[in-house]
Design an enzyme around this catalytic site. Structure first.
Site, mmCIF file in Angstrom:
data_model
loop_
_atom_site.group_PDB
_atom_site.id
_atom_site.type_symbol
_atom_site.label_atom_id
_atom_site.label_comp_id
_atom_site.label_asym_id
_atom_site.label_seq_id
_atom_site.Cartn_x
_atom_site.Cartn_y
_atom_site.Cartn_z
ATOM 1 N N ASP A 165 6.584 -4.443 -4.399
ATOM 2 C CA ASP A 165 5.437 -4.338 -5.307
ATOM 3 C C ASP A 165 5.767 -4.993 -6.648
ATOM 4 O OD1 ASP A 165 3.834 -3.076 -3.400
ATOM 5 O OD2 ASP A 165 4.633 -1.109 -3.907
ATOM 6 N N THR A 216 -0.941 8.990 0.098
ATOM 7 C CA THR A 216 0.090 9.970 -0.282
ATOM 8 C C THR A 216 0.026 10.367 -1.759
ATOM 9 O OG1 THR A 216 1.613 8.138 -0.658
ATOM 10 C CG2 THR A 216 1.704 9.186 1.497
ATOM 11 N N LYS A 252 -4.600 -3.134 3.551
ATOM 12 C CA LYS A 252 -5.505 -1.973 3.723
ATOM 13 C C LYS A 252 -6.968 -2.388 3.891
ATOM 14 C CE LYS A 252 -2.660 1.472 1.402
ATOM 15 N NZ LYS A 252 -1.573 0.625 0.897
ATOM 16 N N ASP A 282 0.495 -5.261 3.926
ATOM 17 C CA ASP A 282 -0.276 -4.044 3.654
ATOM 18 C C ASP A 282 -1.462 -4.371 2.750
ATOM 19 O OD1 ASP A 282 -1.051 -1.414 3.095
ATOM 20 O OD2 ASP A 282 0.464 -1.194 1.520
ATOM 21 N N LYS A 309 7.750 -4.946 2.937
ATOM 22 C CA LYS A 309 6.303 -4.753 2.868
ATOM 23 C C LYS A 309 5.734 -5.547 1.688
ATOM 24 C CE LYS A 309 4.118 -0.890 1.386
ATOM 25 N NZ LYS A 309 2.894 -1.155 0.606
ATOM 26 N N ASP A 363 -13.805 -2.470 5.774
ATOM 27 C CA ASP A 363 -15.056 -3.224 5.661
ATOM 28 C C ASP A 363 -15.822 -3.038 6.968
ATOM 29 O OD1 ASP A 363 -17.006 -5.219 4.893
ATOM 30 O OD2 ASP A 363 -15.479 -6.149 3.623
ATOM 31 N N ILE A 364 -16.872 -3.799 7.176
ATOM 32 C CA ILE A 364 -17.595 -3.664 8.442
ATOM 33 C C ILE A 364 -16.694 -4.184 9.573
ATOM 34 C CG2 ILE A 364 -19.886 -3.799 7.369
ATOM 35 C CD1 ILE A 364 -20.042 -6.724 8.332
HETATM 36 O O1 LIG Z 1 -0.075 1.893 3.063
HETATM 37 C C1 LIG Z 1 0.915 2.142 2.370
HETATM 38 O O2 LIG Z 1 1.958 1.526 2.500
HETATM 39 C C2 LIG Z 1 0.831 3.307 1.451
HETATM 40 C C3 LIG Z 1 -0.017 4.338 1.845
HETATM 41 C C4 LIG Z 1 0.003 5.555 1.151
HETATM 42 O O3 LIG Z 1 -0.685 6.518 1.505
HETATM 43 N N1 LIG Z 1 0.839 5.678 0.096
HETATM 44 C C5 LIG Z 1 1.644 4.657 -0.350
HETATM 45 O O4 LIG Z 1 2.400 4.856 -1.320
HETATM 46 N N2 LIG Z 1 1.609 3.445 0.311
HETATM 47 C C6 LIG Z 1 2.424 2.310 -0.190
HETATM 48 O O5 LIG Z 1 3.816 2.648 -0.128
HETATM 49 C C7 LIG Z 1 4.503 2.136 -1.258
HETATM 50 C C8 LIG Z 1 5.177 3.277 -1.969
HETATM 51 O O6 LIG Z 1 5.889 2.795 -3.069
HETATM 52 P P1 LIG Z 1 6.776 3.750 -3.971
HETATM 53 O O7 LIG Z 1 5.905 4.890 -4.422
HETATM 54 O O8 LIG Z 1 7.192 2.871 -5.107
HETATM 55 O O9 LIG Z 1 7.929 4.221 -3.107
HETATM 56 C C9 LIG Z 1 3.498 1.380 -2.105
HETATM 57 O O10 LIG Z 1 3.602 0.004 -1.782
HETATM 58 C C10 LIG Z 1 2.141 1.903 -1.643
HETATM 59 O O11 LIG Z 1 1.139 0.913 -1.671
#
Ligand SMILES: O=C(O)c1cc(=O)[nH]c(=O)n1[C@@H]1O[C@H](COP(=O)(O)O)[C@@H](O)[C@H]1O
Length: 247
Positions: free
Chosen positions: A13, A126, A64, A62, A35, A67-68
């Site tokens: 990220d 989450t 996410k 990722d 990722k 959409d339709i």
């Molecule tokens: O789809 C995901 O990866 C994702 C879903 C979710 O419910 N929660 C979540 O934190 N993520 C992804 O998981 C990663 C968590 O990053 P950290 O919180 O820095 O460990 C991020 O890239 C979020 O976009």
């Protein structure tokens, strides 16, 4: 049999190719998959996915999708065409959206003679707690109830697994088939900050509970020594895997 290292997904990220490649170089030996999410992809496009795959690492893209059905199906074919190993869509997009995406990914992979990517349905993020889910998003019932409901719909739709918090792993394991994959972000070693994650567990707890893959970002990428942090997490995951095998 997959090792703890194979099951660790590191979230890149960051905003730039250079920052991403610096992390890849630092932790490449200490994780199974990288990722790429909306921050990096929207900054530099598919080039970074292609570059990391060319370096020999599997990529979990990722984005996410939500959409339709037709739009998500076509986008799924596009990302499958980029040879990603996993990609995400939102389970709340519904069964037909997920089914069309899974079908399109399968067809595209078959025309390219490649492995079908693991299509993952994101259940309840989450970062959400009960209050946010009920009062802001407007979904009734407990987080666990909604995660389980969405996981069952995702499995019926034919996607390969779900993204959920480690706290819901055992419920999903009981309700879905053994080969339905569970990928869990919201993983926090005791030595790391929770940041904006609400439903967390340690790497050891998440592996003990039955996660297939853990997604970890900031505890590794924002640490002073990313390689060492990744290695510490792998060691904690190994303990969890051992606990699991003893059961
Ligand atoms: O789809 C995901 O990866 C994702 C879903 C979710 O419910 N929660 C979540 O934190 N993520 C992804 O998981 C990663 C968590 O990053 P950290 O919180 O820095 O460990 C991020 O890239 C979020 O976009």
């Amino acid at each position: 049999m997959q090792t703890a290292k194979d099951r660790l997904i590191v979230a890149l990220d960051v905003d730039s190719r250079e920052e991403a490649l610096a992390i890849v170089q630092a932790v490449g030996k200490n994780c199974g998959t990288f990722k790429i999410g909306m921050q990096l992809h929207n900054s530099v496009g598919f080039a970074i996915t292609e570059e990391i795959i060319a370096l020999g690492y599997p990529v979990f893209l990722d984005l996410k999708f939500h959409d339709i059905p037709n739009t998500v199906a076509k986008a799924s074919a596009v990302v499958t065409g980029k040879s990603v190993s996993m990609f995400t869509l939102h389970a709340s997009g519904g069964k037909s959206m997920m089914a069309r995406a899974a079908e399109e990914a399968k067809q595209k992979a078959s025309t390219m003679n490649k492995d079908i990517p693991l299509v993952l349905a994101v259940t309840i993020l989450t970062s959400m707690n009960q209050k946010t889910l009920n009062e802001e998003v407007g979904m009734d019932g407990s987080v666990e109830h909604n995660v389980l409901r969405l996981a069952k719909v995702a499995e019926e739709a034919g996607v390969g697994g779900v993204v959920a918090s480690p706290q819901e792993i055992s419920l999903i394991r009981q309700a879905c088939s053994e080969n339905f994959k569970i990928v869990t972000p919201g993983v926090r070693p005791l030595w790391a900050d929770a940041n904006d994650q609400a439903r967390t567990m340690t790497p050891e707890e998440a592996m003990t509970a039955g996660a297939d893959y853990l997604v970890v970002g900031r505890p590794i990428t924002a640490s002073a020594n990313p390689a060492e942090s990744a290695q510490k997490i792998i060691e904690e995951m190994e303990k969890g895997l051992q606990q699991r095998q003893l059961r």
